[in-house]
Each structure stands twice: as structure tokens, then as C-alpha cells.
Design an enzyme around this catalytic site. Sequence first.
Site, short mmCIF file in Angstrom:
data_model
loop_
_atom_site.label_atom_id
_atom_site.label_comp_id
_atom_site.label_asym_id
_atom_site.label_seq_id
_atom_site.Cartn_x
_atom_site.Cartn_y
_atom_site.Cartn_z
N GLN A 71 13.64 -12.45 -5.10
CA GLN A 71 12.72 -13.31 -4.36
C GLN A 71 11.27 -13.12 -4.79
OE1 GLN A 71 14.82 -12.59 -0.21
NE2 GLN A 71 13.71 -14.51 -0.18
N HIS A 72 10.44 -14.03 -4.34
CA HIS A 72 8.97 -13.95 -4.37
C HIS A 72 8.33 -14.18 -5.73
CE1 HIS A 72 9.80 -12.22 -0.52
NE2 HIS A 72 10.05 -11.01 -0.96
N ASP A 235 18.19 -13.17 -2.93
CA ASP A 235 19.19 -12.14 -3.14
C ASP A 235 19.67 -11.50 -1.84
OD1 ASP A 235 16.75 -10.87 -2.75
OD2 ASP A 235 16.85 -9.67 -4.58
#
Length: 470
Positions: A71-72, A235
Amino acid sequence: MALVAGIDTSTQSCKVTVRDAETGTLLRQGRARHPQGTEVDPERWWDALQEALRQAGGLNGVDAVSIAGQQHGLVCLDEHGEVIRPALLWNDVRSAPDADRLIATAAPTPELGREHWARTTGTVPVASLTVAKLHWLAANEPANARKVAAVCLPHDWLQWRLAGFGPGNPDLEALVTDRSDASGTGYYSAARGVYLPEVVQGVLGHDVVLPRVLGPLESAGRLPSGQLLGPGAGDNAAAALGVGAQLGDVVVSLGTSGTIFAVSSAPSHDPEGVVAGFADATGNFLPLVCTLNAARVFDATAQLLGVKLDRLDALASAARPGAGGLTMVPYFEGERTPNLPHAKGGLHGMTLENWTPGNVARAAFEGVIASLALGLDALEAQGARARRVILIGGGSQANTARAVAADVFGLPVLVPDPDEYVARGAAAQAAGVLAGEFPVWPQDGHLVPQTLGDGAALSAFRHWSAGYLG
């Protein structure tokens, strides 16, 4: 027999698993490494996916595919679909000052600034969030920032490429994502289920294309080879699907990072910024606490002691709980929770009596897991109700990690049989898109009963870690 493929594009590697859509039985798989570092050319992810697919026998005979990912991260595309610069990953902490600036400019005081972000997006900016990295780009690479036509996440970009798009077919409007991954950007409201484009416009100074957010079982279309494509997931949300987590379950992952998250029916907003108010991949919510330091601390401790991980586990298991008063604060790579991006780790309470390899080994396990136990406190303060812990990730295979988790959390601990749970969750999503409902796959594992430890390790960790916040 219908087949589904689940892809996990993680920080370290790309994993592909092909499974029976009805039972979840693993039929074939492949894996390829990603480059190390905190910024990566996304084309290397594409190369790794091709190698992992080759090892897994390709997508011949597969009916549906879904991708879960780290992520991110920040992937910026120009109007031609070209990647503008290497992607900044979640663990790149150069954007820590930018997160502080975003909080400061939202309201007259930091407290009101954090409350504003928590209320509007469910998360308070920290270095790892996409919005902070976007702010860093605008401040430090303004020429690149002016080129940005679309912003997406690692799983979004890889899914776009797999669907046949890219520089040769640059349909930016074809970018899609899901609510779990979008909720980790800092410019999406998990509670309302909408983007906040004014946040991106305020950071970059112009509007950009953001991936369309699909519903939990909504198809993203078909691949050029005919397979249905699922919406994908972050995830952690995929891992929750992979282990079959339900309301009341708390999932603890000991991987590259440490995460602890609960399945909840209601959104959360923590103005302190400890709990990220994410969405999950089913329509529920996934309040989450993340630490930067987990299994790599075990690796580093094993290297220090000159042993393999199995020997580290044996040394730690032979030591008494509490490690003779030795306490490790495992902030080796800075820390996200608490938000101390430039902190260093510490080893405290050393005496001539407790300075043994076994106690050092045990202190590593206790420090990592105790840091996540503070996360459980924060989740419960946001209304999460924990009835059991599901322990996953590479670090969960150590007997010491299991015993320490049962002691520190004070709950029954389920350790599922080893599997690629993020890829398994992506495959479960693909099966759900294919069938119109999520599958119920058998889940085998080992139950570690709640122990009656004295809590010394957690108490000592609370004492020493508090000093880092002073």
C-alpha cells in the site's frame, strides 16, 4: 474445474498462486524478487510479474485474476502513460516533514489538524501515506510534479499494465483500484467511500486522474487473454481475505513491517494518528496499526549472534519470559507507530547476569510483539473487539513468536498453516468475482492457547518505549 490466480506484488517480491476456485487448493505457483530500496522503477515490478507467471505456468486455463499489493506507494504517470520517476514506496521516510506540513496547514493547531484529517479521511498523514509523498514531490521536484496526469498505487499500476494498458495504450481513465487500497492514500474517505480530489489539487496545484474505485466483487473487465480481472486490494485487506478473518478477529502480521488490524463493521477515526481508518475488501472496515520493524529485526539479531533463524528461535525459547529483564525497543529503521521516523532502536536493562545470547534473542521477539500489543490497545480504544489473534507472516513460524504472542496479547492465537496469504486472498477475491460471492475455503492451522504469563515483557516495553516519546 474453474481456476483463479492471485497475485501479491509486495515490497520484496511478486508471488503468483493458481488455485481451484471452489476449494482454494493450491495447484501451482511462482515467485520473483523485486529490487531492494525505498524507490523502485515500476517496470521492475512488471518484469517480476512476468517471471512469476512463467514459473506458475502462465494464465492458461485460468478464469479470473486479482492483484493485491503493497500500500501507499506513489506511482505518477504523465499524459502518455509513462512513469515520471521511480515509485516512492511506503517505507520511504523522506516525506515525514511533508506529513507534518499537511497537518499544520489543515487547521490552526496540530491537534485540530490531526482531528481534521482523521475526520475527513480516517487517517492522519505520516511519511508512508501517498499524500505525504505527493507533497514531497511537489516541494522537491516541481518539474516532475507539473507533468503528473495520473496518480496510482503499485497494485493499480500493475493491474493497468496486465489489462493491456501502458505507454503504447495510455488510457488513464482505465486505471482502477478498490476501497481498501484507496483508503491508504490520505485523499480518500473510507467512511463515505469517495475521493477527496481537492486534497490532491491542493498539493499538486492541478487536477489529475485518480483510479476508479470498484466495489468488492466488481470486475475490472477482462484481460486481453480473456480472464476476468478483479478489483484487487491492499495487501493487508487481501491477507484478511486469505485467512478468512471475521468480525472479532485481529490479524497480526510479522513480515517486513509489522501490522495489526481488526475486522470492524464501523469506520474509525483516530486523531492521534495511531490507528489508520482503512476499508477492507468486503465492505467492512479494517482499522490498522502498522510498525516499520518486524521480521527484519529477527534477521538482524540472528546475524549479530552468528546463527540461522531456527537457532535464534531455539535460543529464545530456552530463555525465560522477560529475557531476564533485558528489553529491546526495535525501532531499527525509524518507526511509524509511534510516529518517530528518525528514531533508533535500543537495548535496555543490561546486566552481567542477563547478557546472554538467549536473552538477546528473546528480547528481539518480545520487543517486536510488544510493540504490536500497543497497537491492540489503540484498536480497542477505537471500538475494536478482539476475541482471538490470527498470527501470520514469516516471523509467525518461530515457536517463540507464537508463545510470546499468546502471553503478550492474552488471547487465543491461531497460526494458519504456511501459505502466501496475500496471494491467497487475491485469489479468493477472483473466485468471488467469478461466482458473485466470496468463497468459504477450508482454513487449517495451529491454535496456541491463551497463557497465564506475568506480563513482565509488555510492562517493561511500555516503560522503556515511553522514553522515546519524551
